[in-house]
Design a protein around this motif. Sequence first.
Motif, PDB file in Angstrom:
ATOM      1  N   ASN A 125      18.117 -15.395   5.875  1.00  0.00           N
ATOM      2  CA  ASN A 125      19.288 -14.559   6.139  1.00  0.00           C
ATOM      3  C   ASN A 125      19.245 -13.298   5.287  1.00  0.00           C
ATOM      4  OD1 ASN A 125      21.973 -14.154   7.348  1.00  0.00           O
ATOM      5  ND2 ASN A 125      22.714 -14.409   5.254  1.00  0.00           N
ATOM      6  N   ALA A 126      18.790 -13.439   4.035  1.00  0.00           N
ATOM      7  CA  ALA A 126      18.695 -12.280   3.148  1.00  0.00           C
ATOM      8  C   ALA A 126      17.697 -11.268   3.702  1.00  0.00           C
ATOM      9  CB  ALA A 126      18.275 -12.730   1.742  1.00  0.00           C
ATOM     10  N   VAL A 127      16.559 -11.770   4.205  1.00  0.00           N
ATOM     11  CA  VAL A 127      15.550 -10.879   4.776  1.00  0.00           C
ATOM     12  C   VAL A 127      16.108 -10.188   6.017  1.00  0.00           C
ATOM     13  CG1 VAL A 127      13.315 -10.796   5.944  1.00  0.00           C
ATOM     14  CG2 VAL A 127      13.588 -12.163   3.873  1.00  0.00           C
ATOM     15  N   HIS A 128      16.803 -10.963   6.854  1.00  0.00           N
ATOM     16  CA  HIS A 128      17.377 -10.404   8.080  1.00  0.00           C
ATOM     17  C   HIS A 128      18.388  -9.307   7.753  1.00  0.00           C
ATOM     18  CE1 HIS A 128      18.954 -10.229  12.167  1.00  0.00           C
ATOM     19  NE2 HIS A 128      20.168 -10.322  11.661  1.00  0.00           N
ATOM     20  N   ARG A 129      19.253  -9.560   6.771  1.00  0.00           N
ATOM     21  CA  ARG A 129      20.264  -8.576   6.406  1.00  0.00           C
ATOM     22  C   ARG A 129      19.618  -7.332   5.815  1.00  0.00           C
ATOM     23  NH1 ARG A 129      24.843 -11.387   2.907  1.00  0.00           N
ATOM     24  NH2 ARG A 129      25.620  -9.242   2.947  1.00  0.00           N
ATOM     25  N   SER A 130      18.587  -7.536   5.004  1.00  0.00           N
ATOM     26  CA  SER A 130      17.892  -6.401   4.406  1.00  0.00           C
ATOM     27  C   SER A 130      17.219  -5.554   5.471  1.00  0.00           C
ATOM     28  CB  SER A 130      16.851  -6.902   3.398  1.00  0.00           C
ATOM     29  OG  SER A 130      16.162  -5.822   2.815  1.00  0.00           O
ATOM     30  N   SER A 189       7.865   4.904  -3.243  1.00  0.00           N
ATOM     31  CA  SER A 189       7.443   3.507  -3.039  1.00  0.00           C
ATOM     32  C   SER A 189       8.544   2.720  -2.331  1.00  0.00           C
ATOM     33  CB  SER A 189       7.090   2.850  -4.380  1.00  0.00           C
ATOM     34  OG  SER A 189       8.209   2.843  -5.252  1.00  0.00           O
ATOM     35  N   ALA A 190       9.807   3.005  -2.678  1.00  0.00           N
ATOM     36  CA  ALA A 190      10.928   2.328  -2.009  1.00  0.00           C
ATOM     37  C   ALA A 190      10.976   2.732  -0.539  1.00  0.00           C
ATOM     38  CB  ALA A 190      12.242   2.681  -2.694  1.00  0.00           C
ATOM     39  N   LEU A 191      10.658   4.000  -0.274  1.00  0.00           N
ATOM     40  CA  LEU A 191      10.639   4.492   1.103  1.00  0.00           C
ATOM     41  C   LEU A 191       9.561   3.781   1.909  1.00  0.00           C
ATOM     42  CD1 LEU A 191      12.298   6.710   2.558  1.00  0.00           C
ATOM     43  CD2 LEU A 191      10.332   8.225   2.243  1.00  0.00           C
ATOM     44  N   VAL A 192       8.398   3.596   1.288  1.00  0.00           N
ATOM     45  CA  VAL A 192       7.295   2.897   1.965  1.00  0.00           C
ATOM     46  C   VAL A 192       7.675   1.452   2.241  1.00  0.00           C
ATOM     47  CG1 VAL A 192       4.930   2.065   1.718  1.00  0.00           C
ATOM     48  CG2 VAL A 192       5.508   4.397   1.024  1.00  0.00           C
ATOM     49  N   ARG A 193       8.323   0.806   1.271  1.00  0.00           N
ATOM     50  CA  ARG A 193       8.753  -0.585   1.471  1.00  0.00           C
ATOM     51  C   ARG A 193       9.739  -0.677   2.634  1.00  0.00           C
ATOM     52  NH1 ARG A 193       8.669  -0.791  -4.199  1.00  0.00           N
ATOM     53  NH2 ARG A 193      10.911  -0.403  -4.350  1.00  0.00           N
ATOM     54  N   MET A 194      10.608   0.316   2.755  1.00  0.00           N
ATOM     55  CA  MET A 194      11.561   0.331   3.867  1.00  0.00           C
ATOM     56  C   MET A 194      10.818   0.414   5.200  1.00  0.00           C
ATOM     57  SD  MET A 194      14.582   2.831   2.395  1.00  0.00           S
ATOM     58  CE  MET A 194      15.649   2.588   3.817  1.00  0.00           C
ATOM     59  N   GLY A 195       9.790   1.242   5.224  1.00  0.00           N
ATOM     60  CA  GLY A 195       9.013   1.368   6.448  1.00  0.00           C
ATOM     61  C   GLY A 195       8.323   0.070   6.825  1.00  0.00           C
ATOM     62  N   LEU A 196       7.784  -0.623   5.833  1.00  0.00           N
ATOM     63  CA  LEU A 196       7.097  -1.890   6.093  1.00  0.00           C
ATOM     64  C   LEU A 196       8.084  -2.978   6.510  1.00  0.00           C
ATOM     65  CD1 LEU A 196       4.582  -1.895   3.093  1.00  0.00           C
ATOM     66  CD2 LEU A 196       4.112  -1.352   5.495  1.00  0.00           C
ATOM     67  N   LEU A 197       9.272  -2.949   5.920  1.00  0.00           N
ATOM     68  CA  LEU A 197      10.278  -3.957   6.258  1.00  0.00           C
ATOM     69  C   LEU A 197      10.828  -3.740   7.661  1.00  0.00           C
ATOM     70  CD1 LEU A 197      12.076  -6.329   5.330  1.00  0.00           C
ATOM     71  CD2 LEU A 197      13.691  -4.642   4.445  1.00  0.00           C
ATOM     72  N   ALA A 198      11.082  -2.487   8.013  1.00  0.00           N
ATOM     73  CA  ALA A 198      11.679  -2.191   9.317  1.00  0.00           C
ATOM     74  C   ALA A 198      10.677  -2.283  10.455  1.00  0.00           C
ATOM     75  CB  ALA A 198      12.288  -0.792   9.309  1.00  0.00           C
ATOM     76  N   ARG A 199       9.404  -2.025  10.118  1.00  0.00           N
ATOM     77  CA  ARG A 199       8.372  -2.047  11.146  1.00  0.00           C
ATOM     78  C   ARG A 199       7.181  -2.840  10.644  1.00  0.00           C
ATOM     79  NH1 ARG A 199       8.773   4.494  11.701  1.00  0.00           N
ATOM     80  NH2 ARG A 199      10.968   4.579  12.292  1.00  0.00           N
ATOM     81  N   PRO A 200       7.346  -4.170  10.532  1.00  0.00           N
ATOM     82  CA  PRO A 200       6.246  -4.993  10.014  1.00  0.00           C
ATOM     83  C   PRO A 200       5.003  -4.886  10.882  1.00  0.00           C
ATOM     84  CG  PRO A 200       7.920  -6.365  11.060  1.00  0.00           C
ATOM     85  CD  PRO A 200       8.492  -4.975  10.957  1.00  0.00           C
ATOM     86  N   GLU A 201       3.853  -4.853  10.229  1.00  0.00           N
ATOM     87  CA  GLU A 201       2.610  -4.764  10.962  1.00  0.00           C
ATOM     88  C   GLU A 201       2.320  -6.093  11.640  1.00  0.00           C
ATOM     89  OE1 GLU A 201      -0.505  -3.552   8.415  1.00  0.00           O
ATOM     90  OE2 GLU A 201       0.409  -1.624   7.883  1.00  0.00           O
ATOM     91  N   PRO A 202       1.799  -6.077  12.869  1.00  0.00           N
ATOM     92  CA  PRO A 202       1.469  -7.324  13.555  1.00  0.00           C
ATOM     93  C   PRO A 202       0.341  -8.058  12.848  1.00  0.00           C
ATOM     94  CG  PRO A 202       0.566  -5.443  14.749  1.00  0.00           C
ATOM     95  CD  PRO A 202       1.465  -4.886  13.675  1.00  0.00           C
ATOM     96  N   GLY A 203       0.413  -9.386  12.906  1.00  0.00           N
ATOM     97  CA  GLY A 203      -0.624 -10.195  12.283  1.00  0.00           C
ATOM     98  C   GLY A 203      -1.909 -10.120  13.061  1.00  0.00           C
ATOM     99  N   PRO A 204      -3.017 -10.659  12.499  1.00  0.00           N
ATOM    100  CA  PRO A 204      -4.297 -10.629  13.196  1.00  0.00           C
ATOM    101  C   PRO A 204      -4.243 -11.468  14.460  1.00  0.00           C
ATOM    102  CG  PRO A 204      -4.395 -12.054  11.258  1.00  0.00           C
ATOM    103  CD  PRO A 204      -3.093 -11.330  11.197  1.00  0.00           C
ATOM    104  N   GLU A 205      -4.944 -11.026  15.476  1.00  0.00           N
ATOM    105  CA  GLU A 205      -4.970 -11.759  16.733  1.00  0.00           C
ATOM    106  C   GLU A 205      -5.752 -13.044  16.565  1.00  0.00           C
ATOM    107  OE1 GLU A 205      -6.447  -9.376  19.845  1.00  0.00           O
ATOM    108  OE2 GLU A 205      -4.888  -7.834  19.685  1.00  0.00           O
ATOM    109  N   ALA A 206      -5.311 -14.083  17.315  1.00  0.00           N
ATOM    110  CA  ALA A 206      -6.010 -15.367  17.220  1.00  0.00           C
ATOM    111  C   ALA A 206      -7.357 -15.265  17.895  1.00  0.00           C
ATOM    112  CB  ALA A 206      -5.165 -16.454  17.892  1.00  0.00           C
TER     113      ALA A 206
END
Length: 206
Positions: A125-130, A189-206
């Motif tokens: 829930n904390a991650v979702h709210r953030s 650095s906080a700005l970059v973290r915001m970008g990663l949190l809002a637009r997480p990179e997709p994981g490796p393909e199976a």
Amino acid sequence: MPSVFVIDDDAAVRDSLIALFRGEGMTARGFESGADFLARMPDDRMACVVTDLRMPGIDGTELIGRVMALRGPAWPVVVVTGHADVPVAVRLMKAGVVDFIEKPFDPTLLVETVAACLRRLVDDNAVHRSRALTVARLNRLTPRETQVFDGLVQGLSNKEIAQDLRISPRTVEVFRAKIMVKTEAASLSALVRMGLLARPEPGPEA
């Protein structure tokens, strides 16, 4: 902290489980059957359901199916039963039940299992709210500011962003200052973290 709902038609077992959870500082409520639980369905957004399987009327298996359909992962289910059935246990675990504990159970194991469920709910829930807060802040940006933001998150220099957008480095600096204010980011650095949190990179393909 999310609640714990105890569903068991055996009053003695139900009361002992409620006392066990409350003794650990958890908020626990009891229900005498699946039908009773569904009739008085709590409105908690997050909770851990601890239920028996064999109960009159709506049995545990049917109840679990309904709970999962209605609340999904927001209400993880832990089964506590004196009638262990391996095929049923496997099926329920595959369907999403967190754990399947046999009676007589180890109180410490049960408390640890439920506590882990509650911690995951709070953390998720904390991650979702953030993430929601971050997205809301990024939505304040104009299209051009968003382009500059994307360049910054990619690690591009002001000069490189300026070349990509065909504007001057000085203009990039102006946009960057506006972005810092609108997003309330204290540093790059906080700005970059915001970008990663809002637009997480997709994981490796199976």
